[in-house]
Design a protein around this motif. Structure first.
Motif, PDB file in Angstrom:
ATOM      1  N   ASN A 102       0.813  -1.209   0.000  1.00 40.49           N
ATOM      2  CA  ASN A 102       0.000   0.000   0.000  1.00 40.49           C
ATOM      3  C   ASN A 102       0.847   1.260   0.000  1.00 40.49           C
ATOM      4  N   LEU A 103       1.059   1.814  -1.173  1.00 39.55           N
ATOM      5  CA  LEU A 103       1.661   3.142  -1.270  1.00 39.55           C
ATOM      6  C   LEU A 103       0.568   4.171  -1.504  1.00 39.55           C
ATOM      7  N   GLY A 104      -0.481   3.750  -2.136  1.00 43.80           N
ATOM      8  CA  GLY A 104      -1.670   4.569  -2.393  1.00 43.80           C
ATOM      9  C   GLY A 104      -2.835   3.608  -2.443  1.00 43.80           C
ATOM     10  N   GLU A 105      -3.996   4.126  -2.680  1.00 43.33           N
ATOM     11  CA  GLU A 105      -5.177   3.258  -2.768  1.00 43.33           C
ATOM     12  C   GLU A 105      -5.141   2.384  -4.010  1.00 43.33           C
ATOM     13  N   ASP A 106      -4.527   2.873  -5.086  1.00 46.06           N
ATOM     14  CA  ASP A 106      -4.481   2.172  -6.367  1.00 46.06           C
ATOM     15  C   ASP A 106      -3.114   1.497  -6.505  1.00 46.06           C
ATOM     16  N   PRO A 107      -3.055   0.227  -6.955  1.00 50.23           N
ATOM     17  CA  PRO A 107      -1.750  -0.446  -7.073  1.00 50.23           C
ATOM     18  C   PRO A 107      -0.916   0.002  -8.271  1.00 50.23           C
ATOM     19  N   VAL A 108      -1.488   0.854  -9.151  1.00 52.57           N
ATOM     20  CA  VAL A 108      -0.762   1.315 -10.331  1.00 52.57           C
ATOM     21  C   VAL A 108       0.003   2.591  -9.998  1.00 52.57           C
ATOM     22  N   ASN A 117      19.921   8.191 -14.380  1.00 48.03           N
ATOM     23  CA  ASN A 117      19.922   7.621 -13.031  1.00 48.03           C
ATOM     24  C   ASN A 117      18.955   8.349 -12.112  1.00 48.03           C
ATOM     25  N   ALA A 118      17.874   8.870 -12.675  1.00 45.33           N
ATOM     26  CA  ALA A 118      16.898   9.601 -11.867  1.00 45.33           C
ATOM     27  C   ALA A 118      15.492   9.315 -12.378  1.00 45.33           C
ATOM     28  N   MET A 119      14.558   9.212 -11.459  1.00 47.13           N
ATOM     29  CA  MET A 119      13.162   8.984 -11.825  1.00 47.13           C
ATOM     30  C   MET A 119      12.246   9.627 -10.806  1.00 47.13           C
ATOM     31  N   VAL A 120      11.010   9.852 -11.237  1.00 47.26           N
ATOM     32  CA  VAL A 120       9.944  10.236 -10.327  1.00 47.26           C
ATOM     33  C   VAL A 120       8.930   9.096 -10.364  1.00 47.26           C
ATOM     34  N   LEU A 121       8.652   8.514  -9.203  1.00 48.06           N
ATOM     35  CA  LEU A 121       7.663   7.443  -9.077  1.00 48.06           C
ATOM     36  C   LEU A 121       6.449   8.063  -8.404  1.00 48.06           C
ATOM     37  N   THR A 122       5.324   8.062  -9.111  1.00 44.17           N
ATOM     38  CA  THR A 122       4.098   8.678  -8.601  1.00 44.17           C
ATOM     39  C   THR A 122       3.080   7.599  -8.293  1.00 44.17           C
ATOM     40  N   THR A 123       2.573   7.626  -7.067  1.00 45.24           N
ATOM     41  CA  THR A 123       1.528   6.689  -6.666  1.00 45.24           C
ATOM     42  C   THR A 123       0.194   7.432  -6.661  1.00 45.24           C
ATOM     43  N   TYR A 124      -0.882   6.671  -6.741  1.00 46.45           N
ATOM     44  CA  TYR A 124      -2.213   7.258  -6.904  1.00 46.45           C
ATOM     45  C   TYR A 124      -3.203   6.679  -5.905  1.00 46.45           C
ATOM     46  N   ASP A 125      -4.135   7.541  -5.476  1.00 46.94           N
ATOM     47  CA  ASP A 125      -5.296   7.043  -4.747  1.00 46.94           C
ATOM     48  C   ASP A 125      -6.316   6.510  -5.742  1.00 46.94           C
ATOM     49  N   ASP A 126      -6.362   7.130  -6.931  1.00 44.95           N
ATOM     50  CA  ASP A 126      -7.210   6.645  -8.019  1.00 44.95           C
ATOM     51  C   ASP A 126      -6.502   6.965  -9.329  1.00 44.95           C
ATOM     52  N   GLU A 128      -7.176   6.110 -12.479  1.00 44.63           N
ATOM     53  CA  GLU A 128      -8.028   6.482 -13.608  1.00 44.63           C
ATOM     54  C   GLU A 128      -8.386   7.972 -13.588  1.00 44.63           C
ATOM     55  N   SER A 129      -8.619   8.522 -12.402  1.00 48.02           N
ATOM     56  CA  SER A 129      -8.982   9.943 -12.316  1.00 48.02           C
ATOM     57  C   SER A 129      -7.762  10.826 -12.048  1.00 48.02           C
ATOM     58  N   ASN A 130      -6.571  10.216 -12.079  1.00 44.24           N
ATOM     59  CA  ASN A 130      -5.305  10.943 -11.918  1.00 44.24           C
ATOM     60  C   ASN A 130      -5.203  11.617 -10.544  1.00 44.24           C
ATOM     61  N   GLU A 131      -5.763  10.969  -9.516  1.00 45.68           N
ATOM     62  CA  GLU A 131      -5.729  11.491  -8.151  1.00 45.68           C
ATOM     63  C   GLU A 131      -4.435  11.020  -7.481  1.00 45.68           C
ATOM     64  N   VAL A 132      -3.454  11.919  -7.431  1.00 45.14           N
ATOM     65  CA  VAL A 132      -2.112  11.585  -6.946  1.00 45.14           C
ATOM     66  C   VAL A 132      -2.107  11.414  -5.437  1.00 45.14           C
ATOM     67  N   CYS A 133      -1.428  10.376  -4.977  1.00 49.85           N
ATOM     68  CA  CYS A 133      -1.228  10.155  -3.552  1.00 49.85           C
ATOM     69  C   CYS A 133       0.105  10.776  -3.128  1.00 49.85           C
ATOM     70  N   GLU A 134       1.190  10.356  -3.804  1.00 47.79           N
ATOM     71  CA  GLU A 134       2.513  10.864  -3.449  1.00 47.79           C
ATOM     72  C   GLU A 134       3.473  10.660  -4.608  1.00 47.79           C
ATOM     73  N   SER A 135       4.447  11.538  -4.720  1.00 44.45           N
ATOM     74  CA  SER A 135       5.503  11.403  -5.723  1.00 44.45           C
ATOM     75  C   SER A 135       6.841  11.295  -5.008  1.00 44.45           C
ATOM     76  N   PHE A 136       7.663  10.367  -5.488  1.00 40.97           N
ATOM     77  CA  PHE A 136       8.988  10.153  -4.920  1.00 40.97           C
ATOM     78  C   PHE A 136      10.025  10.500  -5.986  1.00 40.97           C
ATOM     79  N   ARG A 137      10.919  11.424  -5.704  1.00 41.78           N
ATOM     80  CA  ARG A 137      12.034  11.741  -6.599  1.00 41.78           C
ATOM     81  C   ARG A 137      13.188  10.830  -6.168  1.00 41.78           C
TER      82      ARG A 137
END
Length: 145
Positions: A102-108, A117-126, A128-137
């Motif tokens: 569980n990083l967000g409500e949505d597993p995607v 050697n750098a990325m942003v990983l964005t987790t979502y609560d939803d 499909e509706s692009n509702e961001v939970c958190e972004s990790f740099r």
């Protein structure tokens, strides 16, 4: 040529055309883009960490589609770890975590490469509706492949 021979030749050519069509269908059915990308996680395999701060998230992506998240607290004095499995699609840059992780409500989650050697990983609560939970740099640690 008589009519019997003509019918025989036409019948044989129809059978040959039928078998050619069947073989072509099998050839194209055997070629699937998903086969090329399934398991192709080499882009993200390794240890990816946030810059040092009080609470630091460190993602470890392994070649076998398993991983581990280490949450380092108080500049390394306390570590909590959680294992996960994932599927990564390099064409869409989507990563799907197992449902127990569980990083967000949505597993995607979505990955955006911001350098080699750098990325942003964005987790979502939803997702499909692009509702961001958190972004990790995240930054890949040298030699962590």
């Amino acid at each position: 040529m008589n009519k019997t021979n003509m019918k025989k030749i036409k019948s044989q050519s129809n059978i040959i055309c039928f078998f050619i069509c069947i073989m072509l269908c099998g050839l194209f059915a055997g070629c699937n883009d998903e086969d090329d990308i399934k398991g192709n996680n080499s882009l993200i395999v390794g240890r990816w960490a946030e810059r040092s701060k009080y609470e630091q998230f460190v993602f470890n992506f392994f070649k076998d589609n398993s991983g581990r998240l280490d949450v380092v607290v108080d500049y390394g004095r306390q570590v909590e770890s959680e294992s996960f499995t994932y599927n990564f699609n390099p064409q869409t840059m989507e990563i799907v975590f197992n449902n127990e992780f569980n990083l967000g409500e949505d597993p995607v989650a979505k990955i955006e490469m911001t350098g080699s050697n750098a990325m942003v990983l964005t987790t979502y609560d939803d997702y499909e509706s692009n509702e961001v939970c958190e972004s990790f740099r995240l930054y890949k640690e040298v030699g962590s492949d």
